[in-house]
Design an enzyme around this catalytic site. Structure first.
Site, mmCIF file in Angstrom:
data_model
loop_
_atom_site.group_PDB
_atom_site.id
_atom_site.type_symbol
_atom_site.label_atom_id
_atom_site.label_comp_id
_atom_site.label_asym_id
_atom_site.label_seq_id
_atom_site.Cartn_x
_atom_site.Cartn_y
_atom_site.Cartn_z
ATOM 1 N N MET A 295 -3.635 1.322 3.825
ATOM 2 C CA MET A 295 -3.561 1.813 5.216
ATOM 3 C C MET A 295 -3.668 3.333 5.252
ATOM 4 O O MET A 295 -2.961 3.991 6.001
ATOM 5 C CB MET A 295 -2.256 1.340 5.887
ATOM 6 C CG MET A 295 -2.178 -0.159 6.042
ATOM 7 S SD MET A 295 -0.610 -0.750 6.693
ATOM 8 C CE MET A 295 0.319 -1.021 5.183
ATOM 9 N N ASP B 108 -3.025 -13.759 9.549
ATOM 10 C CA ASP B 108 -3.187 -12.342 9.909
ATOM 11 C C ASP B 108 -4.608 -12.033 10.355
ATOM 12 O O ASP B 108 -5.542 -12.762 10.013
ATOM 13 C CB ASP B 108 -3.034 -11.489 8.631
ATOM 14 C CG ASP B 108 -1.606 -11.288 8.252
ATOM 15 O OD1 ASP B 108 -0.735 -11.651 9.028
ATOM 16 O OD2 ASP B 108 -1.397 -10.730 7.153
ATOM 17 N N LYS C 133 -2.112 -8.670 13.429
ATOM 18 C CA LYS C 133 -1.708 -7.321 13.823
ATOM 19 C C LYS C 133 -2.691 -6.370 13.181
ATOM 20 O O LYS C 133 -2.902 -6.414 11.989
ATOM 21 C CB LYS C 133 -0.314 -6.976 13.265
ATOM 22 C CG LYS C 133 0.801 -7.726 13.914
ATOM 23 C CD LYS C 133 2.142 -7.275 13.369
ATOM 24 C CE LYS C 133 2.381 -7.808 11.976
ATOM 25 N NZ LYS C 133 3.701 -7.502 11.438
HETATM 26 N N1 SAH Z 1 -0.927 -7.561 1.560
HETATM 27 C C1 SAH Z 1 -2.185 -6.837 1.521
HETATM 28 C C2 SAH Z 1 -2.055 -5.435 2.094
HETATM 29 C C3 SAH Z 1 -1.704 -5.409 3.568
HETATM 30 S S1 SAH Z 1 -1.680 -3.786 4.206
HETATM 31 C C4 SAH Z 1 -2.698 -6.787 0.071
HETATM 32 O O1 SAH Z 1 -1.956 -7.139 -0.855
HETATM 33 O O2 SAH Z 1 -3.855 -6.390 -0.130
HETATM 34 C C5 SAH Z 1 -3.328 -3.625 4.854
HETATM 35 C C6 SAH Z 1 -4.142 -2.659 4.035
HETATM 36 O O3 SAH Z 1 -4.565 -3.264 2.829
HETATM 37 C C7 SAH Z 1 -5.413 -2.190 4.693
HETATM 38 O O4 SAH Z 1 -5.192 -1.139 5.617
HETATM 39 C C8 SAH Z 1 -6.195 -1.705 3.489
HETATM 40 O O5 SAH Z 1 -5.717 -0.454 3.035
HETATM 41 C C9 SAH Z 1 -5.821 -2.744 2.441
HETATM 42 N N2 SAH Z 1 -6.780 -3.856 2.402
HETATM 43 C C10 SAH Z 1 -6.559 -5.141 2.685
HETATM 44 N N3 SAH Z 1 -7.670 -5.897 2.505
HETATM 45 C C11 SAH Z 1 -8.626 -5.035 2.091
HETATM 46 C C12 SAH Z 1 -10.002 -5.186 1.716
HETATM 47 N N4 SAH Z 1 -10.626 -6.363 1.738
HETATM 48 N N5 SAH Z 1 -10.666 -4.075 1.337
HETATM 49 C C13 SAH Z 1 -10.070 -2.870 1.282
HETATM 50 N N6 SAH Z 1 -8.780 -2.676 1.615
HETATM 51 C C14 SAH Z 1 -8.066 -3.740 2.011
#
Ligand code: SAH
Length: 263
Positions: free
Chosen positions: A175, A39, A61
């Protein structure tokens, strides 16, 4: 490797970005993969580590800029497995949390491709750790809700606002940056007090990490003026109260607006 023969797929959680937050299992699977589909959210240092092993293919994406649609990604991983590759599908955070893993699991099963999942540290856990705060708080926050505030283009956010506006709940909003104004308005309207503590962590666990603390009624300003372009997680609820320890580099929007620390 007995759990990763050629022709299999592992959906692997890459965690929030810091390679030290990869599980040992994730690291082993990355080391054994012949191809790694990743990703946009997978941290650069994790990708560096992965590039020393299998062939890296970006299927990233980012919202609004879909470089590959989900059906194409499903087909790519299935075709690679059918061609005899050891496939790692590397996803930011935990694959089972807003990670579209269900579609990929279904596609593999439908094609008769063996598929397994390796969990990862999700953004909510990483954000709470960065803040040195607890997501739950005995007698104060008894419930943790992981929710996404991302609606499809042109659609309204269809969430049970009444249920979300529970003062004993910690909301971890994925998000949620773009939807912060609507989220705020709906939660206030549903009765959550304007002074409910909010913390925002952008790029949690990455070198460009930013932490902000504010309150619900100031969340739209904080999201608009205090953040960059990185992924950000919003945490809302009494467990994020400033009364608990705050790390020294965490900025408080409330402080900068009122000119004095809030208690
Ligand atoms: N599967 C991922 C989430 C995917 S959706 C998980 O478990 O974390 C993508 C969203 O995750 C982003 O828009 C943000 O809200 C959050 N996110 C992912 N990585 C992040 C990070 N390093 N710091 C802050 N928010 C994060």
């Amino acid at each position: 490797m007995s759990d990763f023969p050629p022709g299999t797929v592992w959906l692997v959680g890459a965690g929030p970005g810091d390679p030290e937050l990869l599980t040992r299992k994730a690291e082993r699977l990355i080391g054994a993969a012949s191809v790694i589909f990743h990703d946009a959210l997978v941290g650069p240092a994790v990708l560096d580590l992965a590039s020393a092993h299998g062939r890296l293919v970006s299927v990233g994406k980012r919202s609004g800029r879909h470089s590959r649609d989900q059906a194409t990604i499903d087909r790519l991983i299935v075709d690679a497995a059918l061609a005899g590759e050891r496939v790692v599908r590397l996803k930011g955070g935990d694959p089972s949390i807003f990670g579209r893993s269900a579609e990929e699991l279904d596609a593999c099963r439908a094609a008769g491709v063996p598929v397994r999942v390796c969990p990862g540290v999700t953004a909510a856990s990483a954000a709470a750790s960065s803040l040195c705060r607890s997501l739950t708080l005995r007698g104060v926050a008894r419930k943790l809700v992981l929710v996404t505030a991302h609606a499809k283009a042109g659609e309204v956010l269809d969430l049970d606002w009444q249920a979300l506006a529970d003062p004993q709940t910690t909301l971890a909003v994925y998000m949620g940056k773009a939807a912060a104004p609507e989220l705020t308005q709906r939660l206030l309207h549903a009765g959550l007090p304007g002074d409910t503590p909010v913390a925002i962590v952008e790029n949690a666990s990455l070198p460009g990490e930013r932490r902000l603390s504010t309150r619900l009624d100031l969340l739209p300003i904080a999201a608009r003026s205090g953040l960059g372009k990185g992924p950000a997680l919003l945490l809302i609820g009494a467990a994020l109260s400033n009364g608990t320890a705050r790390t020294s580099s965490e900025r408080s929007l409330t402080e900068s607006l009122s000119g004095r620390p809030r208690r």
